[in-house]
Design a protein around this motif. Structure first.
Motif, PDB file in Angstrom:
ATOM      1  N   VAL A 112       0.830  -1.217   0.000  1.00 27.73           N
ATOM      2  CA  VAL A 112       0.000   0.000   0.000  1.00 27.73           C
ATOM      3  C   VAL A 112       0.859   1.260   0.000  1.00 27.73           C
ATOM      4  CG1 VAL A 112      -1.815   1.249   1.240  1.00 27.73           C
ATOM      5  CG2 VAL A 112      -1.847  -1.251   1.167  1.00 27.73           C
ATOM      6  N   GLY A 113       2.038   1.162   0.633  1.00 24.23           N
ATOM      7  CA  GLY A 113       2.880   2.348   0.764  1.00 24.23           C
ATOM      8  C   GLY A 113       2.623   3.058   2.079  1.00 24.23           C
ATOM      9  N   PHE A 114       3.529   3.979   2.430  1.00 25.62           N
ATOM     10  CA  PHE A 114       3.343   4.711   3.681  1.00 25.62           C
ATOM     11  C   PHE A 114       2.455   5.919   3.405  1.00 25.62           C
ATOM     12  CE2 PHE A 114       4.605   7.719   7.041  1.00 25.62           C
ATOM     13  CZ  PHE A 114       4.359   6.911   8.145  1.00 25.62           C
ATOM     14  N   ASN A 115       1.160   5.731   3.555  1.00 32.35           N
ATOM     15  CA  ASN A 115       0.192   6.800   3.337  1.00 32.35           C
ATOM     16  C   ASN A 115      -0.919   6.664   4.370  1.00 32.35           C
ATOM     17  OD1 ASN A 115      -1.479   4.666   2.380  1.00 32.35           O
ATOM     18  ND2 ASN A 115      -0.562   4.881   0.345  1.00 32.35           N
ATOM     19  N   ARG A 116      -1.933   7.487   4.220  1.00 35.71           N
ATOM     20  CA  ARG A 116      -2.982   7.511   5.248  1.00 35.71           C
ATOM     21  C   ARG A 116      -3.772   6.212   5.307  1.00 35.71           C
ATOM     22  NH1 ARG A 116      -7.230  11.962   2.828  1.00 35.71           N
ATOM     23  NH2 ARG A 116      -7.611  11.007   0.791  1.00 35.71           N
ATOM     24  N   ARG A 117      -3.919   5.552   4.165  1.00 35.72           N
ATOM     25  CA  ARG A 117      -4.614   4.266   4.195  1.00 35.72           C
ATOM     26  C   ARG A 117      -3.844   3.257   5.045  1.00 35.72           C
ATOM     27  NH1 ARG A 117      -5.295   2.334  -1.693  1.00 35.72           N
ATOM     28  NH2 ARG A 117      -3.303   3.383  -1.896  1.00 35.72           N
ATOM     29  N   ALA A 118      -2.518   3.158   4.824  1.00 38.91           N
ATOM     30  CA  ALA A 118      -1.709   2.211   5.586  1.00 38.91           C
ATOM     31  C   ALA A 118      -1.719   2.554   7.071  1.00 38.91           C
ATOM     32  CB  ALA A 118      -0.278   2.211   5.052  1.00 38.91           C
ATOM     33  N   VAL A 119      -1.614   3.846   7.394  1.00 36.28           N
ATOM     34  CA  VAL A 119      -1.630   4.262   8.803  1.00 36.28           C
ATOM     35  C   VAL A 119      -2.967   3.899   9.445  1.00 36.28           C
ATOM     36  CG1 VAL A 119      -1.571   6.239  10.354  1.00 36.28           C
ATOM     37  CG2 VAL A 119       0.068   6.088   8.474  1.00 36.28           C
ATOM     38  N   ALA A 120      -4.061   4.169   8.731  1.00 32.46           N
ATOM     39  CA  ALA A 120      -5.386   3.853   9.272  1.00 32.46           C
ATOM     40  C   ALA A 120      -5.532   2.362   9.545  1.00 32.46           C
ATOM     41  CB  ALA A 120      -6.467   4.321   8.292  1.00 32.46           C
ATOM     42  N   VAL A 121      -5.079   1.537   8.612  1.00 29.05           N
ATOM     43  CA  VAL A 121      -5.198   0.079   8.777  1.00 29.05           C
ATOM     44  C   VAL A 121      -4.320  -0.404   9.918  1.00 29.05           C
ATOM     45  CG1 VAL A 121      -4.831  -2.148   7.664  1.00 29.05           C
ATOM     46  CG2 VAL A 121      -5.829  -0.268   6.378  1.00 29.05           C
ATOM     47  N   LEU A 122      -3.079   0.087   9.988  1.00 29.54           N
ATOM     48  CA  LEU A 122      -2.177  -0.340  11.057  1.00 29.54           C
ATOM     49  C   LEU A 122      -2.701   0.063  12.429  1.00 29.54           C
ATOM     50  CD1 LEU A 122       1.369   0.371   9.560  1.00 29.54           C
ATOM     51  CD2 LEU A 122       0.327  -1.838  10.039  1.00 29.54           C
ATOM     52  N   VAL A 123      -3.197   1.296  12.538  1.00 32.11           N
ATOM     53  CA  VAL A 123      -3.708   1.759  13.827  1.00 32.11           C
ATOM     54  C   VAL A 123      -4.912   0.919  14.254  1.00 32.11           C
ATOM     55  CG1 VAL A 123      -4.829   3.680  15.022  1.00 32.11           C
ATOM     56  CG2 VAL A 123      -2.831   4.099  13.588  1.00 32.11           C
ATOM     57  N   SER A 124      -5.833   0.678  13.339  1.00 30.97           N
ATOM     58  CA  SER A 124      -7.029  -0.097  13.703  1.00 30.97           C
ATOM     59  C   SER A 124      -6.681  -1.549  14.025  1.00 30.97           C
ATOM     60  CB  SER A 124      -8.058  -0.039  12.568  1.00 30.97           C
ATOM     61  OG  SER A 124      -7.573  -0.694  11.406  1.00 30.97           O
ATOM     62  N   THR A 125      -5.738  -2.133  13.277  1.00 33.69           N
ATOM     63  CA  THR A 125      -5.351  -3.525  13.529  1.00 33.69           C
ATOM     64  C   THR A 125      -4.677  -3.674  14.881  1.00 33.69           C
ATOM     65  OG1 THR A 125      -5.078  -3.929  11.163  1.00 33.69           O
ATOM     66  CG2 THR A 125      -4.006  -5.465  12.662  1.00 33.69           C
ATOM     67  N   MET A 126      -3.724  -2.811  15.180  1.00 30.25           N
ATOM     68  CA  MET A 126      -3.021  -2.889  16.460  1.00 30.25           C
ATOM     69  C   MET A 126      -3.954  -2.591  17.620  1.00 30.25           C
ATOM     70  SD  MET A 126      -0.085  -3.903  15.647  1.00 30.25           S
ATOM     71  CE  MET A 126      -0.629  -4.653  14.101  1.00 30.25           C
ATOM     72  N   LEU A 127      -4.846  -1.606  17.448  1.00 34.47           N
ATOM     73  CA  LEU A 127      -5.763  -1.261  18.531  1.00 34.47           C
ATOM     74  C   LEU A 127      -6.782  -2.382  18.756  1.00 34.47           C
ATOM     75  CD1 LEU A 127      -6.595   0.796  20.621  1.00 34.47           C
ATOM     76  CD2 LEU A 127      -8.030   1.910  18.911  1.00 34.47           C
ATOM     77  N   GLY A 128      -7.241  -3.015  17.677  1.00 37.01           N
ATOM     78  CA  GLY A 128      -8.165  -4.134  17.832  1.00 37.01           C
ATOM     79  C   GLY A 128      -7.529  -5.278  18.592  1.00 37.01           C
ATOM     80  N   SER A 129      -6.273  -5.598  18.288  1.00 32.74           N
ATOM     81  CA  SER A 129      -5.563  -6.668  19.003  1.00 32.74           C
ATOM     82  C   SER A 129      -5.326  -6.278  20.452  1.00 32.74           C
ATOM     83  CB  SER A 129      -4.231  -6.953  18.311  1.00 32.74           C
ATOM     84  OG  SER A 129      -4.430  -7.320  16.964  1.00 32.74           O
ATOM     85  N   LEU A 130      -4.972  -5.013  20.678  1.00 36.26           N
ATOM     86  CA  LEU A 130      -4.737  -4.529  22.034  1.00 36.26           C
ATOM     87  C   LEU A 130      -6.023  -4.588  22.851  1.00 36.26           C
ATOM     88  CD1 LEU A 130      -2.267  -3.328  23.522  1.00 36.26           C
ATOM     89  CD2 LEU A 130      -3.200  -1.071  23.030  1.00 36.26           C
ATOM     90  N   LEU A 131      -7.138  -4.221  22.234  1.00 35.26           N
ATOM     91  CA  LEU A 131      -8.426  -4.250  22.926  1.00 35.26           C
ATOM     92  C   LEU A 131      -8.810  -5.675  23.306  1.00 35.26           C
ATOM     93  CD1 LEU A 131     -10.830  -2.576  23.893  1.00 35.26           C
ATOM     94  CD2 LEU A 131     -11.844  -2.856  21.627  1.00 35.26           C
ATOM     95  N   LEU A 132      -8.518  -6.623  22.429  1.00 37.00           N
ATOM     96  CA  LEU A 132      -8.807  -8.026  22.733  1.00 37.00           C
ATOM     97  C   LEU A 132      -8.041  -8.479  23.974  1.00 37.00           C
ATOM     98  CD1 LEU A 132      -9.843 -10.887  22.111  1.00 37.00           C
ATOM     99  CD2 LEU A 132      -7.907 -11.146  20.541  1.00 37.00           C
ATOM    100  N   ILE A 133      -6.750  -8.155  24.035  1.00 34.45           N
ATOM    101  CA  ILE A 133      -5.937  -8.555  25.195  1.00 34.45           C
ATOM    102  C   ILE A 133      -6.440  -7.876  26.462  1.00 34.45           C
ATOM    103  CG2 ILE A 133      -3.611  -8.551  26.143  1.00 34.45           C
ATOM    104  CD1 ILE A 133      -2.549  -8.605  23.280  1.00 34.45           C
ATOM    105  N   ALA A 134      -6.836  -6.602  26.338  1.00 31.58           N
ATOM    106  CA  ALA A 134      -7.344  -5.878  27.510  1.00 31.58           C
ATOM    107  C   ALA A 134      -8.632  -6.500  28.033  1.00 31.58           C
ATOM    108  CB  ALA A 134      -7.571  -4.413  27.143  1.00 31.58           C
TER     109      ALA A 134
ATOM    110  N   ILE B 225      -8.237   8.755   8.777  1.00 25.32           N
ATOM    111  CA  ILE B 225      -8.161   9.335   7.441  1.00 25.32           C
ATOM    112  C   ILE B 225      -8.656  10.779   7.448  1.00 25.32           C
ATOM    113  CG2 ILE B 225      -9.102   9.170   5.111  1.00 25.32           C
ATOM    114  CD1 ILE B 225      -8.824   6.216   5.259  1.00 25.32           C
ATOM    115  N   ARG B 226      -9.698  11.070   8.233  1.00 28.21           N
ATOM    116  CA  ARG B 226     -10.160  12.460   8.334  1.00 28.21           C
ATOM    117  C   ARG B 226      -9.082  13.340   8.948  1.00 28.21           C
ATOM    118  NH1 ARG B 226     -15.657  12.850  11.408  1.00 28.21           N
ATOM    119  NH2 ARG B 226     -15.059  10.811  12.191  1.00 28.21           N
ATOM    120  N   THR B 227      -8.352  12.820   9.946  1.00 31.96           N
ATOM    121  CA  THR B 227      -7.282  13.590  10.580  1.00 31.96           C
ATOM    122  C   THR B 227      -6.180  13.902   9.578  1.00 31.96           C
ATOM    123  OG1 THR B 227      -7.761  12.525  12.694  1.00 31.96           O
ATOM    124  CG2 THR B 227      -5.624  13.609  12.470  1.00 31.96           C
TER     125      THR B 227
END
Length: 465
Positions: free
Chosen positions: A332-354, A454-456
């Protein structure tokens, strides 16, 4: 087709890499699962783009009028629009901070399940079988079914192994002992036969004919009866009765190479810590050449699974995370789409552990695969939302189109995992619960985080997409 091939390829690669990371474990069952999952995801994606367009062209019909927006799409759009951008960012930041603290404490305090009775079945048939096993143990000996077995390469190794096992708990109080009786060839053959035969020969030499000749007749007869025979020799396995030899014989004809070890204490409702100590104690015995003994049995196998889980879980989690990030940034490249996906993926995994930390959920060997699966789901849902968001559509349109599709996709998976909750096996049921939590975390976080990230980015003076 051209609009969807990119996002679905990234989603498929993400899930495939997440599953494939399980190949890093030394447990063959998980490694096989890794191959099946990784290859299966890619095959499904390839088959979809080879068959689905042709099927749509052949059988699909265009609607005569513009279809009405589904109620699900309206509900999702309305629900996600309740929070403003700043409120969404605040919620996401709060989840990340609180979830991170809970996850850190959860991992630091050893999250694995050591109460192995929590992994057993609780159905009527399972309870009946367990009761029958208890009857067998009462008839055949305590903990008969819980024995572990060691295989020697030659008869010369058997006695050193037996001696090594018996020395492990020598001098320890009962509360600290791990190993019970050791059953081997030397349970029926006398030990130290060479030394004993030397002693017997010494006795025979002392009670010599010359000595006997000097004794009175009354004493000579009784002492002569005690004089050992001259043809005594060391007993060998072939000298044992045929019935005993049959129980000790290998398929290749060798006799007496297998040893059985019982736990000292009852481990019916096995405690994982005791189980690990028991298996490690057996494997601490070394052969004369310094190599470890070859041991197996239910207790040893379960201990190996626990040990593999504790050792490989961090490695698999880190590897899956790193590979997913490299793939996403590479494709995808280092752009807002990649950042959005990475943030949501990591936060979803973190929320599961919490959530696991808050609920006191302990990880079993079946749950080992849930975190890589959650990473794959986060990539899947996030990339589909992020790609659609790049077309400039407002948030409510994004959620009512791509969001609704992602929700329906998630719902089918939820139904599949939900079917596991009716299992009588506690491990399978726990796997279903944890998988459902991972699914819901990924879905919720993707719907909240991707539009917000992405809005940010869109408010910043940048031309990067």
């Amino acid at each position: 087709m051209t609009l969807t091939i990119g996002p679905t390829m990234v989603a498929s690669l993400g899930a495939s890499i997440a599953y494939g990371s399980l190949a890093a474990t030394s447990f063959r069952g998980f490694a096989d699962f890794a191959v099946i999952g990784a290859v299966g995801m890619l095959i499904c994606w390839i088959a979809t783009y080879m068959l689905l367009p042709a099927l749509v062209v052949r059988f699909a019909t265009l609607p005569k009028q513009t279809p009405k927006e589904p109620a699900l799409a309206r509900f999702l759009a309305r629900g996600t629009s309740l929070l403003s951008l700043r409120a969404t960012i605040a919620v996401v930041a709060g989840l990340a901070l609180g979830g991170g603290l809970l996850a850190w404490r959860y991992i630091a305090n050893d999250p694995f399940e050591y109460r192995l009775q929590k992994m057993r079945g609780i159905g009527e048939d399972t309870l009946r079988a367990r009761a029958l096993m208890q009857e067998l143990e009462a008839a055949l000996g305590r903990n008969f079914a819980g024995q572990s077995f060691i295989v020697a390469d030659s008869i010369d190794q058997v006695l050193p192994i037996v001696t090594g096992l018996e020395q492990i708990d020598a001098g320890k109080p009962d509360a600290e002992r791990l190993l019970g009786p050791v059953t081997s060839l030397y349970s029926v053959l006398p030990r130290d036969q060479v030394a004993k035969l030397a002693l017997i020969e010494e006795i025979r030499t002392i009670i010599s004919p010359a000595v006997l000749a000097e004794l009175p007749d009354s004493e000579r007869a009784s002492l002569e009866a005690l004089r050992p025979a001259a043809d005594l020799a060391a007993l060998e396995p072939r000298d044992l009765p045929a019935s005993i030899q049959a129980s000790l014989r290998e398929r290749d004809g060798r006799v007496g190479l297998v040893l059985a070890v019982q736990p000292y204490r009852e481990i019916g409702d096995w405690d994982g810590h005791t189980l690990l100590a028991y298996a490690n104690a057996i494997r601490s015995v070394k052969l004369p050449d310094g190599s470890p003994v070859a041991a197996s049995g239910a207790a040893v196998i379960l201990a190996d699974i626990l040990d593999t889980l504790r050792r490989d879980a961090p490695r698999v989690a880190l590897l899956a995370t790193a590979l997913v990030m490299v793939m996403l940034l590479g494709v995808v490249g280092f752009n807002r789409r990649a950042v959005a996906v990475l943030v949501s993926t990591m936060l979803g995994s973190l929320l599961l552990i919490a959530i696991c930390a808050l609920a006191g959920f302990r990880i079993t060997f079946l749950d080992f695969v849930v975190l890589p699966m959650t990473l794959g789901l986060g990539i899947d849902y996030g990339i589909n939302l992020a790609t659609q968001r790049d077309d400039g559509a407002p948030d409510d349109t994004l959620i009512s189109t791509a969001g609704a599709a992602v929700f329906v996709c998630s719902l089918t998976t939820i139904i599949g995992y939900g079917s596991l909750l009716v299992s009588d096996n506690q491990s399978i049921r726990g796997f279903g619960v944890l998988s459902l939590l991972g699914e819901l975390c990924c879905l919720l976080v993707s719907l909240l985080v991707v539009p917000a990230v992405i809005r940010t980015y869109a408010r910043r003076p940048s031309t990067q997409r």
